[in-house]
Design a protein around this motif. Structure first.
Motif, PDB file in Angstrom:
ATOM      1  N   ASP A 104      44.170  -7.055 -49.756  1.00  0.00           N
ATOM      2  CA  ASP A 104      44.038  -7.776 -48.492  1.00  0.00           C
ATOM      3  C   ASP A 104      43.139  -8.992 -48.656  1.00  0.00           C
ATOM      4  OD1 ASP A 104      45.579  -5.786 -47.376  1.00  0.00           O
ATOM      5  OD2 ASP A 104      43.870  -4.671 -46.567  1.00  0.00           O
ATOM      6  N   ALA A 105      43.440 -10.046 -47.911  1.00  0.00           N
ATOM      7  CA  ALA A 105      42.617 -11.256 -47.934  1.00  0.00           C
ATOM      8  C   ALA A 105      41.258 -10.969 -47.310  1.00  0.00           C
ATOM      9  CB  ALA A 105      43.314 -12.377 -47.174  1.00  0.00           C
ATOM     10  N   TYR A 106      40.246 -11.686 -47.778  1.00  0.00           N
ATOM     11  CA  TYR A 106      38.913 -11.551 -47.186  1.00  0.00           C
ATOM     12  C   TYR A 106      38.977 -12.037 -45.737  1.00  0.00           C
ATOM     13  CZ  TYR A 106      36.318 -10.219 -51.385  1.00  0.00           C
ATOM     14  OH  TYR A 106      35.823  -9.521 -52.456  1.00  0.00           O
TER      15      TYR A 106
ATOM     16  N   THR B  97      35.250 -16.520 -49.984  1.00  0.00           N
ATOM     17  CA  THR B  97      36.347 -17.304 -49.438  1.00  0.00           C
ATOM     18  C   THR B  97      37.496 -16.358 -49.084  1.00  0.00           C
ATOM     19  OG1 THR B  97      37.494 -17.670 -51.551  1.00  0.00           O
ATOM     20  CG2 THR B  97      35.674 -19.168 -51.008  1.00  0.00           C
ATOM     21  N   GLU B  98      38.557 -16.906 -48.576  1.00  0.00           N
ATOM     22  CA  GLU B  98      39.711 -16.068 -48.243  1.00  0.00           C
ATOM     23  C   GLU B  98      40.249 -15.352 -49.477  1.00  0.00           C
ATOM     24  OE1 GLU B  98      44.129 -16.438 -46.118  1.00  0.00           O
ATOM     25  OE2 GLU B  98      43.022 -18.234 -46.695  1.00  0.00           O
ATOM     26  N   LYS B  99      40.157 -16.024 -50.641  1.00  0.00           N
ATOM     27  CA  LYS B  99      40.696 -15.445 -51.877  1.00  0.00           C
ATOM     28  C   LYS B  99      39.729 -14.487 -52.557  1.00  0.00           C
ATOM     29  CE  LYS B  99      43.752 -19.349 -52.900  1.00  0.00           C
ATOM     30  NZ  LYS B  99      44.124 -20.397 -53.900  1.00  0.00           N
ATOM     31  N   GLY B 100      38.461 -14.522 -52.158  1.00  0.00           N
ATOM     32  CA  GLY B 100      37.508 -13.603 -52.773  1.00  0.00           C
ATOM     33  C   GLY B 100      36.146 -14.230 -52.981  1.00  0.00           C
ATOM     34  N   PRO B 101      35.315 -13.609 -53.818  1.00  0.00           N
ATOM     35  CA  PRO B 101      33.964 -14.126 -54.056  1.00  0.00           C
ATOM     36  C   PRO B 101      33.995 -15.430 -54.844  1.00  0.00           C
ATOM     37  CG  PRO B 101      34.204 -11.833 -54.797  1.00  0.00           C
ATOM     38  CD  PRO B 101      35.572 -12.359 -54.557  1.00  0.00           C
TER      39      PRO B 101
ATOM     40  N   GLU C 220      40.771  -3.952 -56.041  1.00  0.00           N
ATOM     41  CA  GLU C 220      41.344  -3.621 -54.739  1.00  0.00           C
ATOM     42  C   GLU C 220      40.500  -4.229 -53.631  1.00  0.00           C
ATOM     43  OE1 GLU C 220      43.059   0.223 -52.242  1.00  0.00           O
ATOM     44  OE2 GLU C 220      41.667   0.564 -53.913  1.00  0.00           O
ATOM     45  N   THR C 221      41.169  -4.756 -52.608  1.00  0.00           N
ATOM     46  CA  THR C 221      40.499  -5.232 -51.399  1.00  0.00           C
ATOM     47  C   THR C 221      41.226  -4.623 -50.216  1.00  0.00           C
ATOM     48  OG1 THR C 221      41.865  -7.246 -51.443  1.00  0.00           O
ATOM     49  CG2 THR C 221      39.657  -7.383 -52.402  1.00  0.00           C
ATOM     50  N   LEU C 222      40.470  -4.117 -49.243  1.00  0.00           N
ATOM     51  CA  LEU C 222      41.078  -3.341 -48.164  1.00  0.00           C
ATOM     52  C   LEU C 222      40.402  -3.638 -46.825  1.00  0.00           C
ATOM     53  CD1 LEU C 222      42.929  -0.996 -47.179  1.00  0.00           C
ATOM     54  CD2 LEU C 222      41.074   0.565 -47.824  1.00  0.00           C
ATOM     55  N   SER C 223      41.192  -4.123 -45.854  1.00  0.00           N
ATOM     56  CA  SER C 223      40.723  -4.210 -44.472  1.00  0.00           C
ATOM     57  C   SER C 223      40.925  -2.829 -43.868  1.00  0.00           C
ATOM     58  CB  SER C 223      41.507  -5.274 -43.705  1.00  0.00           C
ATOM     59  OG  SER C 223      41.202  -6.570 -44.189  1.00  0.00           O
TER      60      SER C 223
END
Length: 307
Positions: free
Chosen positions: A103-105, A161-165, A224-227
């Protein structure tokens, strides 16, 4: 450490409370199941439900097995369960984690933040005597995310950022804040590598010399990124780190939660679970078929937005 370097954090809005089953109220686990469906790919999809302190608190109160059986994302259990119950496990033993989210930041996390951090403790699941000096966390910079475990820090900045750190900025600031005698001299993140990799160089003291330049490479075996819930964002990584001059390879799992507060600040919990080196710690690995961590280190952070 000197008293002046110890920073006390305020109590986060998520606090540990008793489960509500005795009072007849529905538990968070059942509430989550009632508002969660499985998509075609088997990924958990969340519907609208209220975000409150009770949810994360009951995650801490529920045993690992029960949480996993309810299909709550494993990453959420890793970070919200009590440290000694966290199911953070060695991916080399269990195999790849299925259905990793990407998931996007969220908008509320994007931007630049000033951070106050406090060490929140360590757990040794296999006992302290089985924690070797070859494990991540035993030496400075054996885990790039926690370069000087046990120290506290304040007045450093992180950028998302939206893409990550912003990997280079964040690593530079983390080293400066937690290990002031050292400094980052270069950083390169290769996102398109398979798996993603990073290389960095830093200058810092050793037992023999005041300043020595050393190189580190990171391989992100899993990312992994998770909302997870409204106002809650989780990240998880399984990492192989090579400290080249030290001839030391460490293996660890890194998980972090970000929780938006009513005042716009963010409370963050961060854990690193460290695992055995197959070449140097063969006995530990052979006697640990479930991939239980040698140690789990934890930090709490408060992030305040820089306008």
């Amino acid at each position: 450490r000197p008293a002046s370097s110890r920073v006390r954090l305020g109590t986060p809005h998520v606090t540990r409370v008793a489960a509500h089953s005795a009072s007849g109220r529905r538990s968070f686990t059942r509430d989550l199941l009632a508002t969660t469906t499985l998509g075609a790919a088997g990924c958990i999809q969340h519907q609208n439900f209220a975000a409150d302190a009770r949810g994360a608190a009951e995650l801490q109160e529920t045993p690992d097995s029960a949480l996993i059986q309810t299909r709550i994302p494993r990453l959420a259990v890793e970070i919200f369960a009590e440290r000694n119950k966290s199911p953070m496990r060695d991916w080399r033993v269990l195999g790849p984690t299925p259905d990793l989210q990407s998931d996007a930041y969220p908008d509320w996390l994007q931007g630049k933040w000033t951070v106050v951090s406090e060490f929140d403790g360590v757990t040794f699941p296999l006992s302290r005597s089985k924690f070797p000096m070859t494990a991540a966390g035993a030496r400075r910079m054996s885990s790039a995310y926690m370069p000087n475990i046990g120290s506290n820090a304040k007045d450093y900045t992180l950028i998302f950022t939206e893409k990550g750190p912003d990997y280079e900025h964040n690593q530079k600031e983390i080293i400066r804040a937690f290990w002031p005698e050292a400094r980052l001299s270069s950083y390169k993140f290769r996102e398109k590598s398979n798996p993603p990799k990073a290389s960095l160089e830093y200058v810092g003291p050793t037992k023999k010399f005041k300043e020595v330049s050393q190189a580190v490479s990171l391989e992100f075996a899993e990312m992994e990124t998770l909302s997870f819930r409204p106002g809650q964002f989780l990240t998880g990584e399984s990492i192989i780190q090579d400290n080249i001059e030290q001839d030391l390879v460490t293996y660890y799992r890194h998980a972090r939660s970000f929780e938006l507060q009513s005042d716009g600040n963010v409370v963050s919990r961060e854990r690193v679970a460290t695992f055995a080196n197959p070449k140097l710690d063969q006995d530990i690995m052979e006697n640990n078929p479930k991939g239980i961590p040698l140690g789990i280190f934890e930090y709490r952070h408060i992030l305040k937005r820089i306008e």
